[in-house]
Design a protein around this motif. Structure first.
Motif, PDB file in Angstrom:
ATOM      1  N   TYR A 185       0.831  -1.206   0.000  1.00  0.00           N
ATOM      2  CA  TYR A 185       0.000   0.000   0.000  1.00  0.00           C
ATOM      3  C   TYR A 185       0.871   1.263   0.000  1.00  0.00           C
ATOM      4  O   TYR A 185       0.612   2.217  -0.738  1.00  0.00           O
ATOM      5  CB  TYR A 185      -0.914  -0.007   1.222  1.00  0.00           C
TER       6      TYR A 185
ATOM      7  N   ARG B 179       2.370   1.829  -3.442  1.00  0.00           N
ATOM      8  CA  ARG B 179       1.404   2.401  -4.384  1.00  0.00           C
ATOM      9  C   ARG B 179       1.198   3.892  -4.126  1.00  0.00           C
ATOM     10  O   ARG B 179       1.091   4.689  -5.064  1.00  0.00           O
ATOM     11  CB  ARG B 179       0.080   1.651  -4.299  1.00  0.00           C
ATOM     12  N   ARG B 180       1.132   4.271  -2.873  1.00  0.00           N
ATOM     13  CA  ARG B 180       0.959   5.685  -2.537  1.00  0.00           C
ATOM     14  C   ARG B 180       2.157   6.504  -2.990  1.00  0.00           C
ATOM     15  O   ARG B 180       2.006   7.611  -3.519  1.00  0.00           O
ATOM     16  CB  ARG B 180       0.763   5.849  -1.029  1.00  0.00           C
ATOM     17  N   GLN B 181       3.364   5.944  -2.798  1.00  0.00           N
ATOM     18  CA  GLN B 181       4.559   6.669  -3.210  1.00  0.00           C
ATOM     19  C   GLN B 181       4.622   6.819  -4.724  1.00  0.00           C
ATOM     20  O   GLN B 181       5.045   7.859  -5.238  1.00  0.00           O
ATOM     21  CB  GLN B 181       5.805   5.954  -2.697  1.00  0.00           C
TER      22      GLN B 181
ATOM     23  N   VAL C  39       2.413   9.683  -5.912  1.00  0.00           N
ATOM     24  CA  VAL C  39       2.751  11.052  -5.525  1.00  0.00           C
ATOM     25  C   VAL C  39       3.314  11.867  -6.676  1.00  0.00           C
ATOM     26  O   VAL C  39       2.865  12.973  -6.933  1.00  0.00           O
ATOM     27  CB  VAL C  39       3.748  11.045  -4.336  1.00  0.00           C
TER      28      VAL C  39
END
Length: 340
Positions: free
Chosen positions: A322, A325-327, A330
């Motif tokens: 998770y 994926r967030r990184q 960005v």
């Protein structure tokens, strides 16, 4: 109730009969000899080859655990599987350090397999020594449970501190005493000489950087043994099962390195989970000791330990994916215009 009534520190029953010990050690030697024969010809390890070997080395402990279940019952089999999962988790963390060492020494990819094999053989030797010492400590008295528990809790705290300070990925080769000692007393060539560890240069014997890399990996094995052996003794007191879990976890480590080489850096929360697991096992060992003195102190059963360990590993894997994926999202959002 007398102290140590519920503990098995003085009489450790083992499923490892002399014949089972002999067969297991012989099988280990055969597998290591096969690995050594395959590494005599340095080559780049392809993904298909690494995956096939990884599957083979995962099938071996599954089959061995099934044999234990059939021959000795549920308890030894569950202890073996739980110990194997703990050791495999710790060995995956070790791969981070191996990867950094190979990078620091600029080991050619074709020689990486050989360095890892040296590291595995060294780890097996050290684990055997620590397992024997651990068994002797357990035989001498219940204080060993407190010692092992304290080692794991301290290790868990250090691991978590390194994670929070961002130092878990740092490996300074120049500060390693073993490497500095070798360079001080033995000349070292400026480049690799194939798979050779020692060469004759200008009439003198000299080490190659490959030898330094192998020594560095062996030195880190000592630290890993201090953590891993007490951890598996927190799952089972049977020296044979402790040996078996370590052997099976280490045998497949080299192939797993090439499979996970690209994915290792993405398991960013693995050390968080390992700190929880080591701390949990440390508390379990101390509770086990205390239960022998005060019967009202609860013990943590092996099945519960297995559930906690698997839950922690699944959780940190999911949180790592998770976070990745967030990184990755960005930069895309950062490039979007804020307004007109």
């Amino acid at each position: 109730m007398p102290a140590g009534t519920h503990l098995h520190a003085l009489t450790i029953d083992s499923v490892g009969s002399p014949s089972l010990w002999a067969i297991s050690v012989a099988g280990l030697v055969v597998l290591l000899a096969l690995d050594l024969a395959l590494t005599r010809r340095p080559h780049d390890v392809r993904m298909r080859e690494a995956v096939l070997w990884s599957v083979f080395y995962l099938a071996l402990p599954v089959a061995f655990g099934a044999y234990l279940w059939w021959a000795y019952g549920t308890t030894p089999a569950v202890e073996f599987y739980t110990g194997f999962i703990v050791e495999k988790s710790l060995s995956v963390d070790n791969l981070f350090v191996f990867m950094l060492l190979l990078s620091a020494f600029a080991v050619p990819s074709a020689l990486a397999r050989q360095v890892l094999l040296y590291g595995i053989v060294g780890a097996l030797i050290l684990r055997a020594i620590f397992i024997a010492l651990g068994a002797a400590a357990l035989q001498s008295g219940t204080w060993a449970f407190v010692l092992f528990g304290a080692i794991l809790i301290v290790t868990a705290g250090k691991l978590l501190r390194d994670v929070l300070t961002g130092r878990e990925q740092e490996v300074d080769v120049s500060s390693m005493r073993s490497v500095r000692l070798l360079r001080r007393f033995v000349p070292v060539t400026g480049d690799y000489r194939g798979s050779r560890l020692i060469v004759r240069e200008k009439g003198r014997l000299a080490l190659t950087p490959l030898a330094l890399a192998a020594v560095a990996v062996f030195a880190t094995d000592i630290v890993f043994a201090v953590d891993s052996v007490p951890a598996v003794y927190g799952v089972t007191e049977d020296p044979f099962l402790v040996f078996a879990t370590n052997a099976f976890a280490l045998l497949g480590l080299r192939a797993l390195y090439f499979v996970l080489q690209g994915a290792l850096s993405k398991l960013r929360h693995l050390n968080h989970g390992l700190s929880v697991i080591l701390g949990f096992i440390g508390v379990k060992l101390i509770l086990h000791w205390a239960h022998g003195i005060w019967s009202w102190v609860p013990e943590i059963p092996t099945l519960m330990s297995l559930g906690v360990i698997v839950t922690v590993l699944v959780t940190v894997t999911m949180t790592s994916l998770y976070a990745n994926r967030r990184q990755e999202a960005v930069p895309e959002s950062a490039n979007e215009p804020i307004g007109d």
